[in-house]
Scaffold this motif. Structure first.
Motif, short mmCIF file in Angstrom:
data_model
loop_
_atom_site.label_atom_id
_atom_site.label_comp_id
_atom_site.label_asym_id
_atom_site.label_seq_id
_atom_site.Cartn_x
_atom_site.Cartn_y
_atom_site.Cartn_z
N TYR A 18 -11.22 -8.91 -6.23
CA TYR A 18 -12.15 -8.52 -5.17
C TYR A 18 -13.19 -9.61 -4.92
CZ TYR A 18 -10.33 -3.72 -5.41
OH TYR A 18 -9.52 -2.60 -5.37
N LYS B 155 -7.32 -10.52 2.35
CA LYS B 155 -6.65 -9.23 2.28
C LYS B 155 -5.56 -9.21 1.21
CE LYS B 155 -9.16 -7.02 5.12
NZ LYS B 155 -10.08 -5.99 4.54
N ASP C 174 -6.51 -3.81 -5.48
CA ASP C 174 -6.17 -2.39 -5.38
C ASP C 174 -5.07 -2.02 -6.37
OD1 ASP C 174 -7.99 -2.24 -3.31
OD2 ASP C 174 -6.47 -2.24 -1.72
N ASP D 211 -15.59 -9.55 4.55
CA ASP D 211 -14.68 -8.52 4.05
C ASP D 211 -15.50 -7.43 3.35
OD1 ASP D 211 -12.72 -6.96 2.86
OD2 ASP D 211 -11.46 -8.66 2.29
N ASP D 212 -16.04 -6.52 4.15
CA ASP D 212 -16.90 -5.47 3.62
C ASP D 212 -16.14 -4.51 2.71
OD1 ASP D 212 -19.06 -6.51 4.99
OD2 ASP D 212 -18.74 -5.24 6.76
N SER D 213 -14.86 -4.31 2.98
CA SER D 213 -14.06 -3.40 2.16
C SER D 213 -13.97 -3.92 0.73
CB SER D 213 -12.67 -3.25 2.77
OG SER D 213 -11.84 -2.47 1.94
N GLU E 53 -7.51 -8.80 -1.96
CA GLU E 53 -7.98 -7.42 -2.05
C GLU E 53 -6.84 -6.47 -2.41
OE1 GLU E 53 -10.17 -4.00 0.73
OE2 GLU E 53 -9.99 -6.07 1.47
N GLN F 26 0.83 -1.21 0.00
CA GLN F 26 0.00 0.00 0.00
C GLN F 26 0.86 1.26 0.00
OE1 GLN F 26 -3.34 0.37 -0.34
NE2 GLN F 26 -3.48 -1.85 -0.66
N ALA G 216 -17.34 -3.67 -1.03
CA ALA G 216 -17.68 -2.32 -1.47
C ALA G 216 -16.91 -1.94 -2.73
CB ALA G 216 -17.39 -1.32 -0.35
N LYS G 217 -15.64 -2.34 -2.79
CA LYS G 217 -14.84 -2.02 -3.99
C LYS G 217 -15.37 -2.78 -5.20
CE LYS G 217 -10.71 -1.20 -1.19
NZ LYS G 217 -9.41 -1.75 -0.73
#
Length: 305
Positions: free
Chosen positions: A281, A259, A266, A291-293, A262, A232, A296-297
């Protein structure tokens, strides 16, 4: 008992996630190995044989009875505490680990067991004050472990991250974390390359951090959160190739991790590979429905509001 590189090499077999042979996983310990119990407390052999025969419930019941005797040994209390916290009996585990320490305060594995029981409490703690209390108790127990046995990898690991993640006003000190990592590497505990990389990254020393992350990959060491956080950071710096390198390694070592999936999504978004990003995703959500993140993506890329 020294818990060095071999200790971490043994961790994946006990951990509840998919692993790759030959990779050293730097993770919170899942317990004292049965072989270590036999080495330090030979009188525990009858219990160990039964544990290896999948009779954990019966062993725990017998140890509960022994714990009521004034003649119970610190080794029996230590083993009982481990079985208790692994089964979620955290208050009992904390009490029995403390009794083991009281009986043999100079045995580092008793302090170590107390630290693991406290950490189990920390993971369950709710609210800032309760979390702070158990973080302090865990750190104190690991500090006692380290004072008795500086070669205990888990104690060095925990203390290094405590220095990294605690605010300066609360005793945080990334320089001390670096020293602990340097000493660990000097002792040939190669897993500390990943930890030292994190310390350098938190200090803004990205050239040194990147060199240590590269060394960790070369030595087949992974700490999942370290490589995901580093990726990141590289995305923010627009260092696409390096971000992908870290994510590729994370996915190789932990293909089951939502993660990691995910994180790769990203990366693909930043280089405008949106169809591929959707697939990652989706894989993240499949691996962890909470894994709500990632969900949402995925919805955003799919045009779902």
């Amino acid at each position: 008992m020294c818990l060095g590189s071999a200790f971490f090499a043994q961790q994946p077999a006990a951990a509840q996630y998919e692993t790759v042979p030959g990779v050293i996983y730097m993770d919170q310990p899942t317990g004292i190995e049965l072989a270590t119990y036999l080495e330090v407390w030979p009188a525990l052999e009858p219990y160990i044989k039964r544990l290896r025969a999948s009779q954990a419930a019966a062993v725990e019941a017998d140890l509960h009875l022994r714990a009521q005797s004034p003649e119970v040994s610190d080794g029996e209390l230590n083993l009982l505490a481990q079985l208790e916290w692994q089964h979620g009996e955290l208050d009992a585990a904390d009490g029995d680990a403390a009794r083991a320490v009281a009986r043999q305060p100079n045995q580092s594995l008793n302090a170590f067991q107390h630290a693991m029981a406290n950490f189990a409490h920390l993971r369950r703690a709710k609210g800032v004050l309760e979390q702070w209390k158990w973080q302090q108790k865990t750190r104190d127990a690991y500090q006692r472990t380290f004072a008795l046995d500086p070669r205990n990898v888990s104690a060095r690991y925990y203390l290094a991250y405590s220095y990294m993640n605690t605010p300066w006003i609360g005793g945080g000190d990334t320089k001390k974390a670096l020293t602990l990592c340097d000493e660990g590497i000097a002792l040939d505990y190669v897993g500390f390359y990943a930890l030292r990389a994190d310390a350098h990254r938190l200090r803004g020393e990205m050239d040194q951090a990147d060199a240590d992350y590269d060394a960790a990959i070369h030595l087949r060491v992974v700490k999942l959160s370290a490589f995901l956080d580093a990726a990141q950071e590289e995305l923010k710096r627009k260092h696409w190739d390096r971000a992908k390198r870290y994510l590729d390694w994370a996915l190789h070592c932990r293909p089951d991790s939502s993660k990691a999936q995910e994180g790769m999504g990203d990366y693909l978004v930043t280089i405008h590979e949106t169809d591929k990003a959707k697939a990652f995703y989706q894989a993240a959500v499949q691996r962890d429905s909470s894994d709500d993140s990632a969900r949402a993506k995925l919805a955003e890329l799919s045009g779902v509001r």
